[in-house]
Design an enzyme around this catalytic site. Structure first.
Site, PDB file in Angstrom:
ATOM      1  N   ASP A 142      -8.310  -6.856  -4.608  1.00 24.03           N
ATOM      2  CA  ASP A 142      -8.086  -5.449  -4.211  1.00 24.03           C
ATOM      3  C   ASP A 142      -8.893  -4.521  -5.118  1.00 24.03           C
ATOM      4  O   ASP A 142      -8.753  -4.547  -6.334  1.00 24.03           O
ATOM      5  CB  ASP A 142      -6.590  -5.134  -4.318  1.00 24.03           C
ATOM      6  CG  ASP A 142      -6.192  -3.859  -3.570  1.00 24.03           C
ATOM      7  OD1 ASP A 142      -7.022  -2.932  -3.460  1.00 24.03           O
ATOM      8  OD2 ASP A 142      -5.044  -3.798  -3.117  1.00 24.03           O
ATOM      9  N   ARG A 194     -11.966   6.816   8.719  1.00 27.66           N
ATOM     10  CA  ARG A 194     -11.540   5.424   8.797  1.00 27.66           C
ATOM     11  C   ARG A 194     -12.596   4.482   8.227  1.00 27.66           C
ATOM     12  O   ARG A 194     -12.267   3.507   7.554  1.00 27.66           O
ATOM     13  CB  ARG A 194     -11.252   5.053  10.248  1.00 27.66           C
ATOM     14  CG  ARG A 194     -10.769   3.622  10.437  1.00 27.66           C
ATOM     15  CD  ARG A 194      -9.514   3.337   9.636  1.00 27.66           C
ATOM     16  NE  ARG A 194      -8.815   2.155  10.141  1.00 27.66           N
ATOM     17  CZ  ARG A 194      -7.612   1.783   9.747  1.00 27.66           C
ATOM     18  NH1 ARG A 194      -6.962   2.479   8.823  1.00 27.66           N
ATOM     19  NH2 ARG A 194      -7.020   0.726  10.238  1.00 27.66           N
ATOM     20  N   SER A 229       0.849  -1.184   0.000  1.00 28.98           N
ATOM     21  CA  SER A 229       0.000   0.000   0.000  1.00 28.98           C
ATOM     22  C   SER A 229       0.897   1.251   0.000  1.00 28.98           C
ATOM     23  O   SER A 229       1.799   1.333  -0.829  1.00 28.98           O
ATOM     24  CB  SER A 229      -0.950  -0.037   1.199  1.00 28.98           C
ATOM     25  OG  SER A 229      -1.970   0.906   1.055  1.00 28.98           O
ATOM     26  N   HIS A 244      -7.869  -5.165  -0.444  1.00 30.14           N
ATOM     27  CA  HIS A 244      -6.565  -4.526  -0.262  1.00 30.14           C
ATOM     28  C   HIS A 244      -5.840  -5.017   0.999  1.00 30.14           C
ATOM     29  O   HIS A 244      -4.624  -5.239   0.976  1.00 30.14           O
ATOM     30  CB  HIS A 244      -6.783  -3.010  -0.197  1.00 30.14           C
ATOM     31  CG  HIS A 244      -5.535  -2.217  -0.101  1.00 30.14           C
ATOM     32  ND1 HIS A 244      -4.547  -2.262  -1.070  1.00 30.14           N
ATOM     33  CD2 HIS A 244      -5.075  -1.348   0.839  1.00 30.14           C
ATOM     34  CE1 HIS A 244      -3.556  -1.453  -0.730  1.00 30.14           C
ATOM     35  NE2 HIS A 244      -3.859  -0.882   0.419  1.00 30.14           N
ATOM     36  N   ASP A 245      -6.571  -5.182   2.090  1.00 30.82           N
ATOM     37  CA  ASP A 245      -5.944  -5.632   3.333  1.00 30.82           C
ATOM     38  C   ASP A 245      -5.290  -6.999   3.201  1.00 30.82           C
ATOM     39  O   ASP A 245      -4.551  -7.423   4.105  1.00 30.82           O
ATOM     40  CB  ASP A 245      -6.960  -5.650   4.485  1.00 30.82           C
ATOM     41  CG  ASP A 245      -7.028  -4.309   5.211  1.00 30.82           C
ATOM     42  OD1 ASP A 245      -6.220  -3.417   4.891  1.00 30.82           O
ATOM     43  OD2 ASP A 245      -7.891  -4.164   6.098  1.00 30.82           O
TER      44      ASP A 245
END
Lengths: 390, 390
Positions: free
Chosen positions: A338, A240, A171, A368-369
């Site tokens: 992702d 967030r 990232s 993505h994580d």
């Protein structure tokens, strides 16, 4: 400044916060940021010839604790516990792992602008800027990815590291790793860019703006000078939530939560303001409050702006031209699910690199994580490519 | 209440706002919403046997002006201009279009909770609720998709329409159309569900929550009772930005904007707060201010909550069981690049419908908004399926 030179130390001490004062940082914008301090942790021992140093770059809200370590015997209990606590890339970094801390000297520095020990908006400004030494707050400048890499080069100098055996990140960490290889090609032997791209895309800028506004529109933000009052935690929490949705996949949210109400909560109620929550809302509430409890809103803005600035081509021509100066080995990998850093953006990067670089894939349902969750897959790819033993 | 019975009217008048008072609406939650008014527009003439009525359901922030029309000769200039102005589904609805207003009697009603003439949070509460007749504000109840369909059934009664030849909608309009076919199977001959699904997904709930919070966290929102002060336009603008990104595709944003700065603006500047904008930020700013200029924040919350409530299965068993009562013809279509209402969710719906219903595709680079942009494709599919002439 105390530097632990691994080779010269009596006792190996891993995963313990240290600091380096690197002086004034000249920024791309022309701003001179004085008295910059970088926080970092190390694992392993630097080889006498300095050939085994690995720089691990953290992502947006990451810290320096990549992996569990150990404090010096006799260290205070809190420090021992902190050192031994799990890191965010455990399984990739550690004794016997792909980035083997029995073999490599691993360094992870907190990015300039962050809130894990490096100079950032919550740091007291130097006396030359503010005689009262209040936090930088709204006065903290825009730090680009390139600026952050310049700062880390000064740290490498201080640590006696001429060239990194490997710079790796996922990232925003991947953006930083890539910028290292282009800015200091002679100082990077191998570079691993995971779930990252060559330039922050319109999509990433769009979500970045929404997150910035969520914070800036919080009345407690007060233009960034809120340290003497309540912190803008609701704005940070919303930022967030937005980010977290983009970090996961719709499939994962569907399979984990569907539209199930949280516990006994009543989602169809007379008034929306009083209704119960869906599980996915409760999950995002939890993510929001977790971050708000550990991260500074100004730092969130600062690093988000850093990420939005990411463009390895700025001032360097086309992507091929920008990358033509590099001479290292590469691992370019994307997470198949992702939706924020699309695999095809990794394709673009791999295709533009000198030589024949292929794009590798991390398989994950998590979006993505996945770059964090699938650490063992990252390790396997590293060992198959840039960390292959002879 | 004045109802224009097409067949009985001397002069045909299209696309002109009308109102129907439908009395008290009993909501799923048990709340009784009194004195409900529905705003609607019509196009064309109702056949004497009532067989040619088409209900078009608008999406989240849509209004009743589906297509251009014409006011009665002698009507005030402003009304004439409003009637003749373009509608949001021009090209699909109009003389000679797939939903041919020379052939069908087309109705579009503003959803309960909206701000285009139907009863919503900005409507003065009845005297029995508030002797001062202040706007409903925070007192406005949660209206489910099912509740909104009950309200429209009362409108159909008032218009003398026993059964719709077609109920059609995209996005939340598709949810409303589907709920019509399940709640009143005997009143729907054909149903077109475009870019919509059977139940709002975890992904949709997650984005819905972020949008709700963007508004609720605006200090001007004041719990929803802001009508005597400034409106929460920054929160509403952020909600729209979030939504708008999900309505488009990353590809489209990339090709339209990339990371180009807006005009002469300087994106790398000394301070983030003062830097220039990227084009994509400017674009989203524009989308935000456009919506804030035309929509009420409480209505946004109300219809967003309505959409989040969408679950055609609630109280009806499995999806197959819920749909088993339907007896109409179907068009189920998804936009290939839609990332909010995924084509596979349309597959799930089509597969669960009685009979052999296939899922059709709208081809568009624009993501979810393709259901509006590609109106001619929707028309083509309608004519090939549920509006096929004998």
């Amino acid at each position: 400044m105390t530097v632990l030179r691994g080779a010269g130390a009596d006792v190996r001490e891993d995963g313990v916060p240290r600091h380096a004062e690197i002086g004034t940082l000249e920024l791309e914008s022309g701003f001179r940021l004085p008295e910059v301090r970088l926080a970092y942790e190390t694992w392993g021992v630097l080889a006498p010839d300095g050939s085994n140093a690995v720089l691990v770059e953290h992502a947006l809200t990451g810290d320096t604790h990549v992996a569990a370590g150990r404090a010096r015997p006799g260290a205070p209990e809190a420090q021992r516990r902190a050192a031994e606590s799990g890191g965010w890339w455990d399984g990739l970094v550690g004794p016997g792992a792909a980035i083997d801390t029995d073999r490599y000297f691993v360094v992870c520095a907190n990015i300039v602008g962050g809130c894990y020990g490096s100079t950032g908006p919550s740091t007291p400004a130097p006396a030359e800027v503010d005689p009262e030494r209040r936090p930088w707050g709204s006065r903290f400048p825009l730090v680009t990815v390139r600026d952050s890499v310049h700062a880390e080069a000064a740290l490498a100098d201080a640590l006696g590291i001429d060239a990194w055996r490997l710079v790796i990140g996922g990232s925003m960490g991947g953006a930083r790793a890539l910028e290292w290889a282009v800015t200091y090609p002679e100082r990077v032997r191998a570079c691993a860019v995971v779930a990252a791209c060559a330039q922050s895309s319109a999509e990433q800028l769009a979500w970045g703006q929404a997150q910035n506004l969520a914070i800036r529109q919080d009345p407690d933000f007060r233009g960034g000078d809120y340290y003497d009052g309540p912190f803008p935690v609701t704005g940070l929490g919303l930022a967030r939530r937005i980010a977290h949705i983009t970090y996961r996949s719709a499939d994962e949210l569907h399979h984990r939560f569907g539209r199930t109400p949280q516990a006994e909560e009543q989602v169809i109620d007379t008034h929306p303001g009083g209704r119960g929550r869906y599980q996915v809302e409760s999950y995002l509430d939890h993510q929001a409050s977790k971050l708000a409890g550990r991260f500074d809103a100004n730092s969130y803005l600062a690093v988000n702006e850093t990420l939005m600035s990411h463009d390895v081509c700025r001032g360097r021509g086309t992507l091929e031209e920008a990358l033509s100066v590099t001479s290292c080995e590469w691992l370019v990998a994307a997470v198949d699910s992702d939706r924020l850093y699309l695999p095809r953006e990794s394709d673009v990067l791999a295709a533009a690199l000198p030589g024949d670089v292929r794009r590798h894939t991390l398989t994950s349902p998590s979006g993505h994580d996945g770059f964090l969750i699938e650490a063992p897959q990252v390790g396997k790819l590293l060992v198959e490519t840039v960390l292959a033993r002879p």
